[in-house]
Design a protein around this motif. Structure first.
Motif, PDB file in Angstrom:
ATOM      1  N   SER A 104       0.837  -1.217   0.115  1.00  0.00           N
ATOM      2  CA  SER A 104      -0.010   0.007  -0.019  1.00  0.00           C
ATOM      3  C   SER A 104       0.759   1.315  -0.060  1.00  0.00           C
ATOM      4  O   SER A 104       0.366   2.165  -0.798  1.00  0.00           O
ATOM      5  N   ALA A 105       1.961   1.118   0.612  1.00  0.00           N
ATOM      6  CA  ALA A 105       2.995   2.273   0.684  1.00  0.00           C
ATOM      7  C   ALA A 105       3.512   2.511  -0.705  1.00  0.00           C
ATOM      8  O   ALA A 105       3.676   3.700  -1.214  1.00  0.00           O
ATOM      9  N   ARG A 106       3.476   1.471  -1.592  1.00  0.00           N
ATOM     10  CA  ARG A 106       4.153   1.547  -2.796  1.00  0.00           C
ATOM     11  C   ARG A 106       3.009   2.309  -3.683  1.00  0.00           C
ATOM     12  O   ARG A 106       3.408   3.133  -4.711  1.00  0.00           O
ATOM     13  N   ALA A 107       1.777   1.714  -3.455  1.00  0.00           N
ATOM     14  CA  ALA A 107       0.891   2.293  -4.382  1.00  0.00           C
ATOM     15  C   ALA A 107       0.944   4.031  -4.003  1.00  0.00           C
ATOM     16  O   ALA A 107       0.666   4.798  -4.531  1.00  0.00           O
ATOM     17  N   VAL A 108       1.027   4.315  -2.741  1.00  0.00           N
ATOM     18  CA  VAL A 108       1.015   5.509  -2.288  1.00  0.00           C
ATOM     19  C   VAL A 108       1.936   6.509  -3.015  1.00  0.00           C
ATOM     20  O   VAL A 108       1.906   7.483  -3.409  1.00  0.00           O
ATOM     21  N   SER A 109       3.392   5.639  -3.119  1.00  0.00           N
ATOM     22  CA  SER A 109       4.333   6.383  -3.738  1.00  0.00           C
ATOM     23  C   SER A 109       4.376   6.650  -5.122  1.00  0.00           C
ATOM     24  O   SER A 109       4.501   7.607  -5.605  1.00  0.00           O
ATOM     25  N   VAL A 110       3.657   5.575  -5.643  1.00  0.00           N
ATOM     26  CA  VAL A 110       3.353   5.809  -7.092  1.00  0.00           C
ATOM     27  C   VAL A 110       2.232   6.772  -7.466  1.00  0.00           C
ATOM     28  O   VAL A 110       2.612   7.817  -8.359  1.00  0.00           O
TER      29      VAL A 110
ATOM     30  N   SER B  33      -9.904   4.537 -19.549  1.00  0.00           N
ATOM     31  CA  SER B  33      -8.534   3.750 -20.108  1.00  0.00           C
ATOM     32  C   SER B  33      -7.418   4.775 -20.337  1.00  0.00           C
ATOM     33  O   SER B  33      -6.941   5.118 -21.366  1.00  0.00           O
ATOM     34  N   PRO B  34      -6.900   4.990 -19.100  1.00  0.00           N
ATOM     35  CA  PRO B  34      -5.926   6.192 -19.020  1.00  0.00           C
ATOM     36  C   PRO B  34      -4.509   5.653 -19.150  1.00  0.00           C
ATOM     37  O   PRO B  34      -3.495   6.681 -19.527  1.00  0.00           O
ATOM     38  N   VAL B  35      -4.180   4.666 -19.503  1.00  0.00           N
ATOM     39  CA  VAL B  35      -2.907   4.109 -20.061  1.00  0.00           C
ATOM     40  C   VAL B  35      -2.866   3.735 -21.519  1.00  0.00           C
ATOM     41  O   VAL B  35      -3.643   2.941 -21.933  1.00  0.00           O
ATOM     42  N   THR B  36      -1.757   4.612 -22.245  1.00  0.00           N
ATOM     43  CA  THR B  36      -1.718   4.267 -23.516  1.00  0.00           C
ATOM     44  C   THR B  36      -0.180   4.316 -23.688  1.00  0.00           C
ATOM     45  O   THR B  36       0.564   4.968 -23.496  1.00  0.00           O
ATOM     46  N   ALA B  37       0.001   3.098 -24.851  1.00  0.00           N
ATOM     47  CA  ALA B  37       1.433   3.015 -25.391  1.00  0.00           C
ATOM     48  C   ALA B  37       1.594   3.690 -26.647  1.00  0.00           C
ATOM     49  O   ALA B  37       0.551   3.446 -27.508  1.00  0.00           O
ATOM     50  N   VAL B  38       2.585   4.375 -26.890  1.00  0.00           N
ATOM     51  CA  VAL B  38       2.668   4.961 -28.216  1.00  0.00           C
ATOM     52  C   VAL B  38       3.624   3.963 -28.993  1.00  0.00           C
ATOM     53  O   VAL B  38       4.735   3.836 -28.709  1.00  0.00           O
ATOM     54  N   ILE B  39       3.051   3.552 -30.114  1.00  0.00           N
ATOM     55  CA  ILE B  39       3.818   2.550 -30.783  1.00  0.00           C
ATOM     56  C   ILE B  39       4.779   3.096 -32.078  1.00  0.00           C
ATOM     57  O   ILE B  39       5.775   3.174 -32.429  1.00  0.00           O
ATOM     58  N   PRO B  92      -5.873  -0.681 -17.779  1.00  0.00           N
ATOM     59  CA  PRO B  92      -4.866  -0.400 -16.513  1.00  0.00           C
ATOM     60  C   PRO B  92      -4.942  -1.600 -15.485  1.00  0.00           C
ATOM     61  O   PRO B  92      -3.638  -1.919 -14.952  1.00  0.00           O
ATOM     62  N   ALA B  93      -6.047  -2.284 -15.273  1.00  0.00           N
ATOM     63  CA  ALA B  93      -6.123  -3.530 -14.470  1.00  0.00           C
ATOM     64  C   ALA B  93      -4.990  -4.633 -14.969  1.00  0.00           C
ATOM     65  O   ALA B  93      -4.240  -5.026 -14.015  1.00  0.00           O
ATOM     66  N   VAL B  94      -4.963  -4.917 -16.240  1.00  0.00           N
ATOM     67  CA  VAL B  94      -4.133  -5.991 -16.803  1.00  0.00           C
ATOM     68  C   VAL B  94      -2.626  -5.290 -16.568  1.00  0.00           C
ATOM     69  O   VAL B  94      -1.816  -6.044 -16.148  1.00  0.00           O
ATOM     70  N   LEU B  95      -2.436  -4.207 -17.074  1.00  0.00           N
ATOM     71  CA  LEU B  95      -1.153  -3.370 -16.691  1.00  0.00           C
ATOM     72  C   LEU B  95      -0.544  -3.769 -15.225  1.00  0.00           C
ATOM     73  O   LEU B  95       0.634  -4.152 -14.828  1.00  0.00           O
ATOM     74  N   ASP B  96      -1.615  -3.411 -14.387  1.00  0.00           N
ATOM     75  CA  ASP B  96      -1.225  -3.677 -12.878  1.00  0.00           C
ATOM     76  C   ASP B  96      -1.017  -4.691 -12.678  1.00  0.00           C
ATOM     77  O   ASP B  96      -0.037  -5.041 -11.699  1.00  0.00           O
ATOM     78  N   ASP B  97      -1.519  -5.800 -13.127  1.00  0.00           N
ATOM     79  CA  ASP B  97      -1.271  -7.288 -12.852  1.00  0.00           C
ATOM     80  C   ASP B  97      -0.031  -7.678 -13.193  1.00  0.00           C
ATOM     81  O   ASP B  97       0.575  -8.115 -12.682  1.00  0.00           O
ATOM     82  N   VAL B  98       0.395  -7.342 -14.540  1.00  0.00           N
ATOM     83  CA  VAL B  98       1.708  -7.571 -14.989  1.00  0.00           C
ATOM     84  C   VAL B  98       2.859  -7.098 -14.027  1.00  0.00           C
ATOM     85  O   VAL B  98       3.692  -7.654 -13.949  1.00  0.00           O
ATOM     86  N   LEU B  99       2.648  -5.755 -13.694  1.00  0.00           N
ATOM     87  CA  LEU B  99       3.575  -5.043 -12.967  1.00  0.00           C
ATOM     88  C   LEU B  99       3.586  -5.758 -11.558  1.00  0.00           C
ATOM     89  O   LEU B  99       4.809  -5.687 -10.794  1.00  0.00           O
ATOM     90  N   GLN B 100       2.472  -6.110 -10.909  1.00  0.00           N
ATOM     91  CA  GLN B 100       2.605  -6.753  -9.392  1.00  0.00           C
ATOM     92  C   GLN B 100       3.450  -7.941  -9.442  1.00  0.00           C
ATOM     93  O   GLN B 100       4.113  -8.265  -8.533  1.00  0.00           O
ATOM     94  N   LEU B 101       3.415  -8.748 -10.793  1.00  0.00           N
ATOM     95  CA  LEU B 101       4.082 -10.077 -10.989  1.00  0.00           C
ATOM     96  C   LEU B 101       5.758  -9.836 -11.246  1.00  0.00           C
ATOM     97  O   LEU B 101       6.381 -10.277 -10.746  1.00  0.00           O
ATOM     98  N   ASN B 102       5.656  -8.568 -12.015  1.00  0.00           N
ATOM     99  CA  ASN B 102       7.294  -8.645 -12.598  1.00  0.00           C
ATOM    100  C   ASN B 102       7.909  -7.501 -12.253  1.00  0.00           C
ATOM    101  O   ASN B 102       7.537  -6.275 -12.249  1.00  0.00           O
ATOM    102  N   GLU B 103       8.739  -7.701 -11.255  1.00  0.00           N
ATOM    103  CA  GLU B 103       9.451  -6.628 -10.414  1.00  0.00           C
ATOM    104  C   GLU B 103      10.255  -5.836 -11.120  1.00  0.00           C
ATOM    105  O   GLU B 103      10.210  -4.520 -11.167  1.00  0.00           O
TER     106      GLU B 103
END
Lengths: 218, 218
Positions: A104-110, B33-39, B92-103
């Motif tokens: 949660s602190a990480r989320a706050v930081s981001v 859908s606030p996250v957009t990648a520029v290709i 955003p949800a999918v991206l956050d999932d990816v980021l959660q797993l991949n440090e």
DNA sequence: CGATTGTTTGATCTCTCTCAATGGGCGTGG
DNA sequence: CCACGCCCATTGAGAGAGATCAAACAATCG
């Protein structure tokens, strides 16, 4: 944006420093300890051009975390105390450890980073296409929205010369604009560092950049 | 900043869209859908003032991730294609999932935010205290440093009217400044959208804001 | 190949900067 | 607690950088 308890906890692993107004922490000295929490007062990010012109790119208030890590490039900005201030230099390593463990602190930081990026973008809009009077009106709202308590009285978190360097104006112009806002009954200025919004609607309209020729004998 | 393979991987969970120049994605439609990648191409963050003045607060190139999530406040900025562009709207949800797993991806993502915040601060410095010629010189370097390949030829990633809205100038002024830089032998401009730096030292000095009265018949 | 959009050039205007001088407030030291 | 001194805010007059307006030219796109 951490709460005061959390700030105090982190401060145990760090050094808390009191700064007099105008104290500068130079860019090169910041690379070792690029993360700073503002405990009290106002801290600005400043950049001095080669011929002495000063720009304040952003300012931070009590509770804000300033993360100056700049992946890939050198740090080119200084920190400067715009008021008497108390700050806390955090060890990036310790902070990262905390954030690694505490999701949660990480989320706050981001969120904090996102918020600051958003503020920077808003500020860019103010700087690119607004006239002096509009910039100052916009600044009044920024101060209102960022001060810790919701109050009718807005305490300006810095002096006119700093406001000028933040808005890309000169102190004289800031002074003139504040008086113009007072003459048109949008604000009142009991003291130099205190402002009350009298006509939020008109001030908002002005800050958002509506043409108002109608008011100027047209 | 993700590599092209990673972008393409993410795009499987998202929708890739081709945009004609000047296509606008309005702020309200971005909240979902606030996250957009520029290709490919250039995407700008724009804000239109109430009376029509346009400001481009930032621009993003191929490989950049635009994260417009604004904790606590409404999204007030639009996205606009400054060239023909291909983008990828990420969930955003999918991206956050990816980021959660991949440090490491998470670190990249945070670095990306830091880098964009840093760019925004640098841009604020350009906007606050630099003169038109200095702004344009600074812009040339920004384009050089951000274009994917290191080359003598700098391809301007947008048109003069967009540069003007990015630098807080008018298209006429941008044109005049580019010609002035050409007259003083700092750059060459084979075509409107292509620039070659001829005297990087002088251009850098100018961009960094050194007074150069010496050059002006003093 | 024609129409639309963007760039360039020149002339004028205006907003903000600049410079200078006065006044006020705050902090410092007695 | 008060007085002094310094820094900052204010005010006015003048100058200059960039905006504005308009018109011609070039480039791009369908």
């Amino acid at each position: 944006m951490l709460r005061k308890e959390e700030l105090e906890h982190l401060s145990r692993f760090s050094s808390t420093i009191k700064l007099a107004r105008k104290t500068v922490l130079r860019a090169d000295s910041l690379s070792l300890s690029p993360v700073t929490a503002v405990i009290e007062g106002t801290i600005g990010i400043q950049h001095i051009l080669d011929d002495g012109r000063r720009s304040i790119a952003a300012f931070y208030l009590s509770g804000d975390i300033i993360d100056l890590r700049t992946p890939g490039t050198d740090q080119r900005h200084d920190l400067v105390a715009l008021t008497r201030a108390t700050i806390c230099r955090l060890s990036p390593a310790v902070l990262d450890d905390v954030l690694q463990l505490n999701e949660s602190a990480r989320a706050v930081s981001v969120d904090n980073l996102r918020r600051q990026k958003c503020l920077a973008l808003d500020h860019s809009v103010d700087l690119t296409k607004k006239r002096a009077l509009e910039k100052v009106a916009s600044f009044v709202f920024e101060c209102r929205d960022r001060q810790p308590t919701v109050a009718a009285e807005i305490k300006l978190p810095m002096q006119h010369c700093d406001i000028a360097d933040y808005l890309g104006l000169r102190p004289e112009t800031v002074s003139r604009c504040l008086h113009e806002l007072q003459d048109s009954k949008m604000i009142e200025q009991p003291t130099v560092s205190c402002i009350t919004i009298k006509d939020a609607g008109a001030l908002r309209t002005l800050a958002d950049g509506t043409k108002h020729d109608g008011e100027r004998a047209r």
